[in-house]
Design an enzyme around this catalytic site. Structure first.
Site, PDB file in Angstrom:
ATOM      1  N   HIS A 226      63.316  81.648 107.808  1.00 32.62           N
ATOM      2  CA  HIS A 226      62.968  80.576 108.756  1.00 32.62           C
ATOM      3  C   HIS A 226      63.220  81.090 110.165  1.00 32.62           C
ATOM      4  O   HIS A 226      64.279  81.672 110.455  1.00 32.62           O
ATOM      5  CB  HIS A 226      63.822  79.340 108.466  1.00 32.62           C
ATOM      6  CG  HIS A 226      63.781  78.347 109.573  1.00 32.62           C
ATOM      7  ND1 HIS A 226      62.598  77.862 110.084  1.00 32.62           N
ATOM      8  CD2 HIS A 226      64.774  77.768 110.307  1.00 32.62           C
ATOM      9  CE1 HIS A 226      62.865  77.018 111.066  1.00 32.62           C
ATOM     10  NE2 HIS A 226      64.178  76.949 111.228  1.00 32.62           N
TER      11      HIS A 226
ATOM     12  N   CYS B 296      64.015  72.109 108.256  1.00 37.05           N
ATOM     13  CA  CYS B 296      63.426  73.457 108.345  1.00 37.05           C
ATOM     14  C   CYS B 296      63.470  74.222 107.025  1.00 37.05           C
ATOM     15  O   CYS B 296      62.907  75.306 106.924  1.00 37.05           O
ATOM     16  CB  CYS B 296      64.106  74.250 109.452  1.00 37.05           C
ATOM     17  SG  CYS B 296      63.828  73.514 111.065  1.00 37.05           S
TER      18      CYS B 296
ATOM     19  N   ASN C 218      60.409  78.104 117.119  1.00 34.15           N
ATOM     20  CA  ASN C 218      60.802  77.541 115.828  1.00 34.15           C
ATOM     21  C   ASN C 218      59.825  76.418 115.497  1.00 34.15           C
ATOM     22  O   ASN C 218      59.798  75.401 116.182  1.00 34.15           O
ATOM     23  CB  ASN C 218      62.246  77.028 115.952  1.00 34.15           C
ATOM     24  CG  ASN C 218      62.751  76.373 114.678  1.00 34.15           C
ATOM     25  OD1 ASN C 218      61.989  76.045 113.777  1.00 34.15           O
ATOM     26  ND2 ASN C 218      64.062  76.160 114.616  1.00 34.15           N
TER      27      ASN C 218
HETATM   28  O1  UT7 Z   1      65.842  75.276 112.788  1.00 37.16           O
HETATM   29  C1  UT7 Z   1      67.187  75.383 112.381  1.00 37.16           C
HETATM   30  C2  UT7 Z   1      68.133  74.828 113.341  1.00 37.16           C
HETATM   31  N1  UT7 Z   1      68.232  75.415 114.648  1.00 37.16           N
HETATM   32  C3  UT7 Z   1      68.869  76.578 114.908  1.00 37.16           C
HETATM   33  O2  UT7 Z   1      69.141  77.367 114.041  1.00 37.16           O
HETATM   34  C4  UT7 Z   1      69.281  76.827 116.320  1.00 37.16           C
HETATM   35  C5  UT7 Z   1      70.729  77.295 116.363  1.00 37.16           C
HETATM   36  N2  UT7 Z   1      71.313  77.431 117.692  1.00 37.16           N
HETATM   37  C6  UT7 Z   1      70.835  78.292 118.636  1.00 37.16           C
HETATM   38  O3  UT7 Z   1      69.811  78.927 118.461  1.00 37.16           O
HETATM   39  C7  UT7 Z   1      71.668  78.510 119.880  1.00 37.16           C
HETATM   40  O4  UT7 Z   1      72.941  77.940 119.705  1.00 37.16           O
HETATM   41  C8  UT7 Z   1      71.039  77.933 121.192  1.00 37.16           C
HETATM   42  C9  UT7 Z   1      69.773  78.726 121.547  1.00 37.16           C
HETATM   43  C10 UT7 Z   1      70.691  76.455 121.013  1.00 37.16           C
HETATM   44  C11 UT7 Z   1      72.028  78.098 122.329  1.00 37.16           C
HETATM   45  O5  UT7 Z   1      72.376  79.474 122.465  1.00 37.16           O
HETATM   46  P1  UT7 Z   1      73.916  79.925 122.540  1.00 37.16           P
HETATM   47  O6  UT7 Z   1      73.909  81.391 122.697  1.00 37.16           O
HETATM   48  O7  UT7 Z   1      74.625  79.348 121.355  1.00 37.16           O
HETATM   49  O8  UT7 Z   1      74.387  79.292 123.891  1.00 37.16           O
HETATM   50  P2  UT7 Z   1      75.620  78.307 124.148  1.00 37.16           P
HETATM   51  O9  UT7 Z   1      75.330  76.953 123.602  1.00 37.16           O
HETATM   52  O10 UT7 Z   1      76.885  78.993 123.732  1.00 37.16           O
HETATM   53  O11 UT7 Z   1      75.632  78.254 125.705  1.00 37.16           O
HETATM   54  C12 UT7 Z   1      75.983  79.392 126.518  1.00 37.16           C
HETATM   55  C13 UT7 Z   1      75.756  79.015 127.969  1.00 37.16           C
HETATM   56  C14 UT7 Z   1      76.345  77.652 128.340  1.00 37.16           C
HETATM   57  O12 UT7 Z   1      76.789  77.747 129.681  1.00 37.16           O
HETATM   58  P3  UT7 Z   1      78.351  77.994 130.017  1.00 37.16           P
HETATM   59  O13 UT7 Z   1      79.065  76.835 129.388  1.00 37.16           O
HETATM   60  O14 UT7 Z   1      78.695  79.315 129.382  1.00 37.16           O
HETATM   61  O15 UT7 Z   1      78.365  77.993 131.495  1.00 37.16           O
HETATM   62  C15 UT7 Z   1      75.167  76.725 128.245  1.00 37.16           C
HETATM   63  O16 UT7 Z   1      75.322  75.579 129.075  1.00 37.16           O
HETATM   64  O17 UT7 Z   1      74.343  78.901 128.198  1.00 37.16           O
HETATM   65  C16 UT7 Z   1      74.052  77.612 128.746  1.00 37.16           C
HETATM   66  N3  UT7 Z   1      72.738  77.222 128.273  1.00 37.16           N
HETATM   67  C17 UT7 Z   1      71.615  77.589 128.904  1.00 37.16           C
HETATM   68  N4  UT7 Z   1      71.402  78.316 130.016  1.00 37.16           N
HETATM   69  C18 UT7 Z   1      70.116  78.514 130.387  1.00 37.16           C
HETATM   70  C19 UT7 Z   1      72.421  76.502 127.175  1.00 37.16           C
HETATM   71  N5  UT7 Z   1      71.074  76.376 127.089  1.00 37.16           N
HETATM   72  C20 UT7 Z   1      70.558  77.043 128.144  1.00 37.16           C
HETATM   73  C21 UT7 Z   1      69.254  77.277 128.586  1.00 37.16           C
HETATM   74  N6  UT7 Z   1      69.076  78.007 129.708  1.00 37.16           N
HETATM   75  N7  UT7 Z   1      68.161  76.788 127.940  1.00 37.16           N
END
Ligand code: UT7
Length: 349
Positions: free
Chosen positions: A262, A120, A292
């Site tokens: 980005h 990216c 993205n």
């Molecule tokens: O292009 C450059 C590279 N990419 C990025 O920069 C992306 C970087 N990362 C992110 O944008 C975020 O980490 C994500 C969008 C991928 C995830 O968001 P987050 O706020 O970091 O969520 P998390 O991984 O801490 O998960 C929180 C909760 C979890 O449930 P529990 O364990 O709290 O019960 C996940 O299982 O949200 C859950 N979860 C979801 N729930 C509904 C994870 N993905 C989803 C989803 N829908 N799609």
């Protein structure tokens, strides 16, 4: 003794064309919620994304790149280029590079044409590469295209990445000019940290996996990301890179009219803006409509903001990217006037 004439300064790379293009197919958050354990509210509040565009079956990265490239050349008022750079993580094939076929389809057969891979961060690395070619006198007009079709590598059943990525292409034209002209790009900061190569991967398809001599699994053929760790790196690396670039130019945060990062996740962009002390209104974010789009995301965001007349000639821009590798990079420019403004539409013009 007669003094030698000082040699003229190396030419600078000056932006003179811009366009973005995304395929017409749209996938909304509600569409994703039908097949994944997710919902619109979660996606909107955790990422800022409402929908993304996806390529049709049979449509490859070069097809998107040609659409954006043609429009960028038109917007520069001159449909020629002596070099074509495509930056992508989703090339048409591992071999050959995607740029030569894009150049030929744009009527630029014979031009130097090659790909740049920095995930990216590819667009900022591509700008630096174009600037280097122009400064060295190797090129006079470079077409730089960031294009990705992440829909071809993202696992449709992986809710952490399927919600984030969309397909698209964005392109700029750079010509040889002077460093003090509007549109000159400079004060680059580029960096990487391969110790974290495992945070963002597509394991199969390269020599590492092939030399191991076994068939890739379904998971290895797909994009994999450790989202939380990537998130933390994205915020700190982007903020540090932006600071380094501003420092090199002697700019204060207040000198930045628009921060064009980005488009990873709206929360990441706002955290970086907060960290830099930049008001969030100065952060250009359009990922609500496209998600993205990888290497396409900065030129696509730029094209939208210029088309909407949010970014105007004379405005000072800070571009900052982050991606797999890990890689990061930033640079500065002052927005120039273009022969023809990009179209306000994101899809088929
Ligand atoms: O292009 C450059 C590279 N990419 C990025 O920069 C992306 C970087 N990362 C992110 O944008 C975020 O980490 C994500 C969008 C991928 C995830 O968001 P987050 O706020 O970091 O969520 P998390 O991984 O801490 O998960 C929180 C909760 C979890 O449930 P529990 O364990 O709290 O019960 C996940 O299982 O949200 C859950 N979860 C979801 N729930 C509904 C994870 N993905 C989803 C989803 N829908 N799609």
């Amino acid at each position: 003794m007669p003094s030698k004439n000082p040699s003229p300064p190396a030419p600078a790379a000056v932006l003179c064309g811009l366009a973005g293009w995304v395929p017409p197919g749209v996938v909304t958050n509600d569409d994703l919620a039908v097949r994944l354990d997710t919902d619109d509210l979660w996606i909107r509040t955790r990422t800022g994304i409402r929908r993304r565009h996806v390529a049709d079956a049979g449509q490859a990265t070069s097809d998107l790149a040609v659409e954006a490239g043609r429009r960028a050349l038109r917007s520069s008022g001159d449909e020629t280029a002596d070099s074509v750079i495509v930056t992508t993580t989703t090339p048409d094939r591992p071999c050959p590079a995607t740029a030569p076929v894009v150049a030929t389809r744009l009527g630029l057969a014979g031009a130097a044409a090659f790909d740049v891979g920095a995930v990216c961060t590819g667009f900022v690395y591509g700008l630096a590469t174009a600037a280097g070619l122009i400064a060295a006198g190797v090129a006079r007009r470079v077409l730089l295209i960031g294009a990705d079709t992440y829909s071809t590598v993202v696992d449709p059943l992986d809710r952490t990445s399927a919600i984030l990525f969309g397909d698209g292409a964005g392109a700029v034209v750079l010509r040889a000019g002077d460093a003090d002209e509007p549109g000159a790009v400079g004060h680059f900061d580029l960096g990487s940290d391969g110790a974290h190569e495992d945070l963002i991967t597509v394991a199969a398809g390269g020599s590492r996996q092939r030399s191991a001599g076994f068939e890739p699994t379904r998971a290895e053929r797909h994009f994999a990301m450790r989202g939380k760790e990537v998130y933390r790196h994205a915020v700190t690396r982007m903020a540090a890179s932006a600071r380094t670039t501003l420092g090199r130019a002697g700019w204060k945060t207040d000198d930045v009219d628009h921060f064009v990062p980005h488009q990873a996740n709206l929360r990441i962009l706002h955290s970086v803006a907060d960290d830099l002390g930049l008001p969030r209104e100065r952060c250009v974010a359009h990922l609500d409509a496209v998600g993205n789009t990888g290497a396409a995301s900065i030129p696509l965001a730029l094209a939208d903001a210029v088309a909407e007349r949010r970014i105007r000639p004379g405005d000072r821009l800070l571009l900052t990217a982050f991606g797999g590798g890990l890689t990061w990079g930033s640079c500065l420019t002052t927005w120039p006037g273009l022969a023809e403004a990009p179209q306000p539409k994101r899809t088929t013009a």
